[in-house]
Write a protein that holds these residues in place. Structure first.
Motif, PDB file in Angstrom:
ATOM      1  N   LEU A 109       0.807  -1.226   0.000  1.00 11.69           N
ATOM      2  CA  LEU A 109       0.000   0.000   0.000  1.00 11.69           C
ATOM      3  C   LEU A 109       0.835   1.269   0.000  1.00 11.69           C
ATOM      4  N   LEU A 110       1.869   1.325   0.856  1.00 12.61           N
ATOM      5  CA  LEU A 110       2.593   2.572   1.091  1.00 12.61           C
ATOM      6  C   LEU A 110       4.050   2.544   0.667  1.00 12.61           C
ATOM      7  N   GLY A 111       4.532   1.420   0.252  1.00 12.08           N
ATOM      8  CA  GLY A 111       5.937   1.316  -0.125  1.00 12.08           C
ATOM      9  C   GLY A 111       6.775   0.866   1.056  1.00 12.08           C
ATOM     10  N   PRO A 112       7.971   0.387   0.791  1.00 11.41           N
ATOM     11  CA  PRO A 112       8.826  -0.116   1.866  1.00 11.41           C
ATOM     12  C   PRO A 112       9.333   1.021   2.767  1.00 11.41           C
ATOM     13  N   ILE A 113       9.751   0.650   3.965  1.00 10.02           N
ATOM     14  CA  ILE A 113      10.250   1.637   4.920  1.00 10.02           C
ATOM     15  C   ILE A 113      11.777   1.691   4.861  1.00 10.02           C
ATOM     16  N   ASP A 114      12.359   1.527   3.739  1.00  8.74           N
ATOM     17  CA  ASP A 114      13.809   1.503   3.661  1.00  8.74           C
ATOM     18  C   ASP A 114      14.444   2.878   3.853  1.00  8.74           C
ATOM     19  N   LYS A 115      13.724   3.968   3.638  1.00 11.03           N
ATOM     20  CA  LYS A 115      14.281   5.309   3.796  1.00 11.03           C
ATOM     21  C   LYS A 115      13.520   6.067   4.876  1.00 11.03           C
ATOM     22  N   TYR A 116      13.383   5.439   6.062  1.00  7.58           N
ATOM     23  CA  TYR A 116      12.724   6.128   7.170  1.00  7.58           C
ATOM     24  C   TYR A 116      13.484   7.407   7.513  1.00  7.58           C
ATOM     25  N   CYS A 117      14.798   7.307   7.517  1.00  7.10           N
ATOM     26  CA  CYS A 117      15.635   8.497   7.641  1.00  7.10           C
ATOM     27  C   CYS A 117      16.790   8.339   6.662  1.00  7.10           C
ATOM     28  N   GLU A 118      17.307   9.439   6.198  1.00  7.29           N
ATOM     29  CA  GLU A 118      18.352   9.394   5.175  1.00  7.29           C
ATOM     30  C   GLU A 118      19.635   8.754   5.686  1.00  7.29           C
ATOM     31  N   ASP A 119      20.038   9.122   6.915  1.00  7.99           N
ATOM     32  CA  ASP A 119      21.289   8.628   7.448  1.00  7.99           C
ATOM     33  C   ASP A 119      21.134   8.418   8.950  1.00  7.99           C
ATOM     34  N   LEU A 120      21.488   7.261   9.437  1.00 13.24           N
ATOM     35  CA  LEU A 120      21.354   6.970  10.860  1.00 13.24           C
ATOM     36  C   LEU A 120      22.383   7.706  11.708  1.00 13.24           C
ATOM     37  N   TYR A 121      23.400   8.279  11.093  1.00 18.80           N
ATOM     38  CA  TYR A 121      24.495   8.878  11.841  1.00 18.80           C
ATOM     39  C   TYR A 121      24.549  10.400  11.746  1.00 18.80           C
ATOM     40  N   SER A 122      23.608  11.011  11.063  1.00 18.64           N
ATOM     41  CA  SER A 122      23.568  12.472  11.014  1.00 18.64           C
ATOM     42  C   SER A 122      22.123  12.941  11.163  1.00 18.64           C
ATOM     43  N   VAL A 123      21.973  14.118  11.761  1.00 22.29           N
ATOM     44  CA  VAL A 123      20.652  14.678  12.005  1.00 22.29           C
ATOM     45  C   VAL A 123      20.295  15.614  10.863  1.00 22.29           C
ATOM     46  N   THR A 124      19.146  15.392  10.267  1.00 22.11           N
ATOM     47  CA  THR A 124      18.648  16.316   9.249  1.00 22.11           C
ATOM     48  C   THR A 124      17.306  16.851   9.737  1.00 22.11           C
ATOM     49  N   ARG A 125      17.140  18.155   9.653  1.00 20.83           N
ATOM     50  CA  ARG A 125      15.914  18.779  10.127  1.00 20.83           C
ATOM     51  C   ARG A 125      14.965  19.028   8.980  1.00 20.83           C
ATOM     52  N   ARG A 126      13.668  18.893   9.284  1.00 19.24           N
ATOM     53  CA  ARG A 126      12.657  19.224   8.287  1.00 19.24           C
ATOM     54  C   ARG A 126      12.629  20.732   8.098  1.00 19.24           C
ATOM     55  N   LYS A 127      12.247  21.156   6.922  1.00 23.61           N
ATOM     56  CA  LYS A 127      12.074  22.585   6.666  1.00 23.61           C
ATOM     57  C   LYS A 127      10.771  23.033   7.303  1.00 23.61           C
ATOM     58  N   THR A 128      10.847  24.019   8.157  1.00 31.01           N
ATOM     59  CA  THR A 128       9.667  24.575   8.818  1.00 31.01           C
ATOM     60  C   THR A 128       9.712  26.080   8.696  1.00 31.01           C
ATOM     61  N   ARG A 129       8.666  26.727   9.153  1.00 25.95           N
ATOM     62  CA  ARG A 129       8.657  28.182   9.097  1.00 25.95           C
ATOM     63  C   ARG A 129       9.340  28.749  10.333  1.00 25.95           C
ATOM     64  N   THR A 130       9.775  29.986  10.263  1.00 27.55           N
ATOM     65  CA  THR A 130      10.426  30.653  11.377  1.00 27.55           C
ATOM     66  C   THR A 130       9.370  31.209  12.329  1.00 27.55           C
ATOM     67  N   VAL A 131       9.578  30.985  13.612  1.00 25.96           N
ATOM     68  CA  VAL A 131       8.715  31.532  14.652  1.00 25.96           C
ATOM     69  C   VAL A 131       9.567  32.485  15.468  1.00 25.96           C
ATOM     70  N   THR A 132       9.026  33.661  15.742  1.00 21.65           N
ATOM     71  CA  THR A 132       9.763  34.675  16.484  1.00 21.65           C
ATOM     72  C   THR A 132       9.180  34.802  17.884  1.00 21.65           C
ATOM     73  N   CYS A 133      10.071  34.881  18.860  1.00 20.98           N
ATOM     74  CA  CYS A 133       9.675  35.087  20.256  1.00 20.98           C
ATOM     75  C   CYS A 133      10.638  36.110  20.836  1.00 20.98           C
ATOM     76  N   GLY A 134      10.244  37.391  20.782  1.00 25.10           N
ATOM     77  CA  GLY A 134      11.157  38.451  21.203  1.00 25.10           C
ATOM     78  C   GLY A 134      12.346  38.464  20.262  1.00 25.10           C
ATOM     79  N   PRO A 135      13.568  38.475  20.794  1.00 30.57           N
ATOM     80  CA  PRO A 135      14.758  38.479  19.931  1.00 30.57           C
ATOM     81  C   PRO A 135      15.154  37.096  19.422  1.00 30.57           C
ATOM     82  N   ILE A 136      14.452  36.054  19.855  1.00 30.10           N
ATOM     83  CA  ILE A 136      14.799  34.679  19.506  1.00 30.10           C
ATOM     84  C   ILE A 136      13.979  34.222  18.303  1.00 30.10           C
ATOM     85  N   ASN A 137      14.663  33.640  17.320  1.00 28.13           N
ATOM     86  CA  ASN A 137      14.001  32.997  16.184  1.00 28.13           C
ATOM     87  C   ASN A 137      14.232  31.504  16.294  1.00 28.13           C
TER      88      ASN A 137
END
Length: 181
Positions: free
Chosen positions: A64-92
């Motif tokens: 139905l959905l395809g194999p789970i062979d690429k659950y994550c690109e690399d088990l040894y490095s962290v990749t973040r999803r692209k999200t929008r920027t949220v601002t809280c005072g001077p912190i983004n």
């Protein structure tokens, strides 16, 4: 005990006989008001009978959905999803910004002095954002005093109000704190 009309009972008997053979009739009794079905634990499946992971045992999920062979690109490095920027005072945060170190105050927000001291300790330890709980008007008024007290002591760490379903109180806090959650 569940009660059925004659037509429903006949359908249950037919379905039971079709799927379970002679055992399909077990537990079905006739009485003056129709038929009743006695619930039994004999037909309850055991844990081993339940198919827990279809993709592992039957391959149905993979079809139905395809194999789970690429659950994550690399088990040894962290990749973040692209999200929008949220601002809280001077912190983004979000998007490509660094991860924000945040914590939540454990003091009673109405205790202004204790909350100011705890927020200052958090800022000194390197936190970027502190959340405080705001349950009602008393805490909303205290939040304004907390913000003023922190500014007087030279701390500009952003504060986030954890609200508890009170829009009027959220509007009160909006002027004093950088974020409402």
């Amino acid at each position: 005990m569940a009660r059925f009309t004659a037509q429903v009972a006949a359908a249950v008997v037919l379905a039971g006989a079709t799927h379970q053979g002679a055992y399909g009739f077990a537990g079905l009794k006739a009485n003056s008001k129709g038929f009743s079905l006695k619930m039994s634990t004999e037909t309850v499946p055991s844990v081993s009978d339940v198919l827990w992971t279809p993709s592992w045992k039957s391959g149905e999920r993979d079809k139905l959905l395809g194999p789970i062979d690429k659950y994550c690109e690399d088990l040894y490095s962290v990749t973040r999803r692209k999200t929008r920027t949220v601002t809280c005072g001077p912190i983004n945060f979000g998007s490509d910004h660094p991860i924000v170190r945040q914590t939540m105050a454990t003091t009673d927000t109405a205790n202004v002095d204790a909350t100011i001291e705890q927020v200052m300790r958090c800022a000194d330890k390197g936190f970027d954002l502190v959340r405080i709980t705001v349950q009602g008007r008393r805490e909303a008024n205290a939040a304004m005093k907390i913000r003023e007290g922190l500014f007087k002591k030279g701390y500009d760490i952003p504060l986030c109000a954890d609200m508890h379903f009170q829009p009027k109180v959220a509007l009160m806090v909006a002027e004093a704190l950088e974020k409402i959650r």
